[in-house]
Each structure stands twice: as structure tokens, then as C-alpha cells.
Design a protein around this motif. Structure first.
Motif, PDB file in Angstrom:
ATOM      1  N   GLU A   1      74.599  53.828  -8.574  1.00  8.41           N
ATOM      2  CA  GLU A   1      74.074  55.096  -9.065  1.00  8.41           C
ATOM      3  C   GLU A   1      73.305  55.802  -7.945  1.00  8.41           C
ATOM      4  N   GLN A   3      70.613  57.985  -6.359  1.00 13.04           N
ATOM      5  CA  GLN A   3      69.244  58.361  -6.714  1.00 13.04           C
ATOM      6  C   GLN A   3      68.607  59.158  -5.586  1.00 13.04           C
ATOM      7  N   HIS A 115      74.251  65.487  -7.355  1.00 12.72           N
ATOM      8  CA  HIS A 115      73.122  64.720  -7.857  1.00 12.72           C
ATOM      9  C   HIS A 115      71.826  65.411  -7.485  1.00 12.72           C
ATOM     10  N   GLY A 117      67.332  65.330  -7.678  1.00 17.80           N
ATOM     11  CA  GLY A 117      66.093  64.592  -7.883  1.00 17.80           C
ATOM     12  C   GLY A 117      65.299  65.178  -9.040  1.00 17.80           C
TER      13      GLY A 117
END
Length: 126
Positions: A1, A3, A115, A117
Motif C-alpha cells: 500500500e 503511503q 495517492h 497524504g
């Protein structure tokens, strides 16, 4: 995944400086673009800057050119945003984002980035 973890936000007076950092993990390879976006209270999220890990090319929003510098460290999968001469209108939540792949364009378009944050808050007092 995948991150992304941002750090470096806080409170600063107008004219001051802050350095934001973002560390990415959970993927392999050096072909990616990392960028910063921000969302001010009551406004839509907008792009600030992004950088290619592949060739170091960058893109900046016109509103921040000359005051903000983006840099990256491929060995650590990190990106930093040095912000100088901060203005009260720079107050926002700053989000780190990454687009992974060899054909990613270096453009400040949200849909390019896969993706995101959680964001780090920057407050600039007048």
C-alpha cells in the motif's frame, strides 16, 4: 500500500519561511512524480508544485514562482517544498501526492496523481 506522510507545517508570520517534507513508501521503482497541492479555507484545492523523480523536471503554479522551491531525494522517496516570503493567503492545508509510472506527465492536475497524504496545515499570520 502506497503511503505518504507529510511534515513541516505550522504557524509562521508573513514574510517567513517553512519547509514541508513528504515521505513516500509502499512502492518500487524510480519512475514517479511527486507534487504538492493546497486547499485554503473555503476554496478549492489547487496545485502548487510537482517534480519528476525520473529527470528532475518541475512545474510550479504561477502564484508561487520565485517564492517556492521543490526538491526530491530519490534514494529516500521524499519530496520537500521550501516556501519563502510567505503571505497570509498561503494559509492552507498542504497535501502531498504521487503519481507512479514511467509515462506520468509533470503537470499540476489532480487526476494525474494516484495517492494522497493526509495533509499538513500551514498558517501564515499577518
Amino acid at each position: 500500500e502506497v503511503q505518504l506522510v507529510e511534515s513541516g507545517g505550522g504557524l509562521v508570520q508573513a514574510g517567513g519561511s517553512l519547509r514541508l517534507s513528504c515521505a513516500a513508501s509502499g512502492f518500487t521503482g524510480d519512475d514517479y512524480v511527486m507534487g504538492w497541492f493546497r486547499q485554503a479555507p473555503g476554496k478549492e484545492r489547487e496545485g502548487v508544485s510537482c517534480i519528476s523523480a525520473t529527470d528532475g523536471s518541475t512545474s510550479y503554479a504561477d502564484s508561487v514562482k520565485g517564492r517556492i522551491t521543490i526538491s526530491s531525494d530519490i534514494s529516500k522517496n521524499t519530496v520537500s517544498l521550501q516556501m519563502n516570503e510567505l503571505k497570509p493567503e498561503s494559509t492552507a492545508v498542504y497535501y502531498c501526492a504521487i503519481a507512479i509510472g514511467s509515462r506520468v506527465v509533470v503537470e499540476l492536475r489532480e487526476h494525474v496523481f494516484d495517492h494522497w497524504g493526509q495533509g499538513t496545515k500551514v498558517t501564515v499570520s499577518s
